[in-house]
Enzyme design. Structure first.
Site, PDB file in Angstrom:
ATOM      1  N   GLU A 162       0.757  -1.145   0.191  1.00 42.99           N
ATOM      2  CA  GLU A 162       0.081  -0.033   0.097  1.00 42.99           C
ATOM      3  C   GLU A 162       0.797   1.330  -0.036  1.00 42.99           C
ATOM      4  OE1 GLU A 162      -2.758  -0.388   3.171  1.00 42.99           O
ATOM      5  OE2 GLU A 162      -2.637  -2.535   3.190  1.00 42.99           O
ATOM      6  N   GLU A 216     -10.013   5.649   2.774  1.00 41.60           N
ATOM      7  CA  GLU A 216     -10.392   4.903   3.863  1.00 41.60           C
ATOM      8  C   GLU A 216     -10.647   5.779   5.104  1.00 41.60           C
ATOM      9  OE1 GLU A 216      -8.695   1.048   6.539  1.00 41.60           O
ATOM     10  OE2 GLU A 216      -7.875   1.587   4.628  1.00 41.60           O
TER      11      GLU A 216
END
Length: 460
Positions: A264, A375
């Site tokens: 990520e 997120e």
């Protein structure tokens, strides 16, 4: 990247600029000839005082019993912040913290003070935390690999996109800048063991899990060897110190269970991890669904940094502004066909470093899903949905200059070539709080707008 850019389809110009009580009360006690109780009434006898004390105590006890509305997270926060001081336990805890700091804060040859308060240590490349990993001990950083076909970069010019670099100081060749971790950084975490790690949780994309909410675009059903996109950077409001807001790319393989592998990278605002509300460039990896492996940035052994001018975890500047200038960063993650390592490139061809293939299980081969989006953590500390923002804090429908976006989204195929996305899907866990819209055009290719304000009349 930091340039004046006109988008013909929007007829709007990108412009980039570098902008960026505790009141003590006094308590006085007047000496009086006659003693009074808590309510200012005259105390006649010791028996009267005892009687009133029992009434007050009973009332307080009743309130405690009737206060069932308090959330578990509120109680946990209260308990963490109001633990009884035990000298022996505190001494042991601080000893463990200092031992951990010695492990991750490596000896430096130079120190740089950032305007935002960060301290950057210039550490010799071969002394970085990555080489504490058992499978990496005794190895050396690898040379840059071949870029994916179809990747056109403007050379190795590095933009001043991080606050610490505005002073003009950089780390010497042969070293890398590492943001120094402090005692306070670790004390903000739930535990030393969990410091620098995401909370282990079931990971799904069709529903929120563990208080985490997403708005993402994704592709799946094929073999992926990397991903690329440009993301505009904002400074979203995070309303609770145990929450965060991030925008990132996920390169994923394995089942959505205990063996999930992810790589990520993106930007995030995390008061718990960094102690402030600056948007920061970050990386993450895990091989077991965030349980025991992996971490943010260089807070454990794993990611090998090779660049002396980029500090992972450092604040990004400038940021985008509503109805104003839009500042975006380009990220490319791809698998080196020769050695199998996953490399990270930022901006105009600047290599940051790589995740060694030996760290992973499923990602030793390829990814089975790629995701782009936002997120947040919704702790519901106030008993309702959080007001923590995702992206710009505005819904996708507001479009360019107002909503957060990913543009020029691509994946790397088996032939090490960048190709457009096929069958892009979008999903939002809670579209009344944060939503997402996808599209495609000749300038931006595949793109998404996403984000939202969190708590609002449709998201109570």
């Amino acid at each position: 990247m930091a340039s004046f850019h006109c988008d013909k389809t929007e007829n709007i110009c990108f412009w980039f600029d570098f902008r960026r009580r505790q009141e003590e009360g006094k308590c006085t006690k007047q000496k009086q000839k006659q003693e009074t109780d808590l309510f200012g009434r005259r105390v006649h006898t010791r028996m009267d005082f005892t009687f009133h004390f029992l009434i007050i105590s009973s009332f307080v006890f009743f309130l405690l019993l009737s206060s069932t509305a308090i959330s578990a997270s509120q109680f946990d926060d209260f308990r963490r912040l109001n633990q009884t001081f035990r000298p022996g336990e505190e001494s042991k805890k601080m000893k463990l913290i200092r031992t951990h700091l010695l492990k991750i804060n490596k000896p430096s040859v130079k120190t740089i003070q950032s305007p935002d308060g960060d301290i950057l240590d210039c550490v010799m490349v071969h002394h970085q935390p990555a080489f504490d990993h058992p499978v990496l001990k005794g190895t050396k950083p690898l040379n840059p690999p071949e870029r994916p076909n179809g990747h056109h970069h403007a050379g190795m010019e590095l933009e001043n996109y991080q606050l610490w670099s505005l002073s003009g100081e950089y780390c010497p060749e042969g070293t890398i800048p590492i943001r120094r971790t402090t005692e306070q950084d670790i004390l903000r975490a739930n535990s030393i063991k969990r410091f620098g790690r995401k909370i282990a949780r079931p990971v799904r994309r069709d529903s929120s899990s563990g208080g985490h909410e997403h708005a993402v675009g994704y592709v799946s059903g094929d073999e992926y060897y990397g991903a690329k996109a440009s993301i505009n950077v904002w400074d979203p409001k995070v309303t609770d110190r145990f929450e965060f807001s991030l925008s990132q790319m996920w390169v994923i393989s394995g089942a959505f269970g205990d063996d999930l592998n992810t790589i990520e990278a993106g930007w995030q605002v995390s008061p718990e991890l960094y102690g402030d509300n600056y948007p920061r460039f970050f990386t993450y990896w895990t091989t077991d669904a965030y349980q025991a492996t992996g971490c943010y940035n260089l807070l454990c052994s794993g990611f090998v940094q090779t660049n002396n001018r980029i500090a992972i975890g450092a604040a990004i500047s400038p940021t985008s502004s509503y109805n104003g200038g839009q500042f975006d960063i380009s990220l490319l993650i791809w698998k080196d066909p020769k050695h199998g390592n996953w490399w990270l490139e930022f901006g105009s061809g600047v290599l940051v470093g790589y995740w060694p293939a030996s760290l992973f299980t499923h990602l030793r081969d390829h990814a089975s899903m790629v995701q782009f989006g936002g997120e947040i953590v919704n702790s519901q500390a106030s008993g309702s949905h959080t007001s923590t923002q995702m992206g710009s804090g505005h819904f996708a429908g507001e479009g360019f200059g107002k909503a957060s976006y990913f543009r020029n989204m691509q994946v790397v195929d088996w032939d090490n070539s960048l190709i457009p996305l096929s069958n892009l899907k979008v999903v939002a866990d809670n579209p009344n709080c944060y939503d997402i819209r996808g599209g495609i055009n000749n300038v931006w290719g595949n793109y998404i707008y996403y984000g939202g304000p969190g708590k609002n009349p449709r998201c109570p």
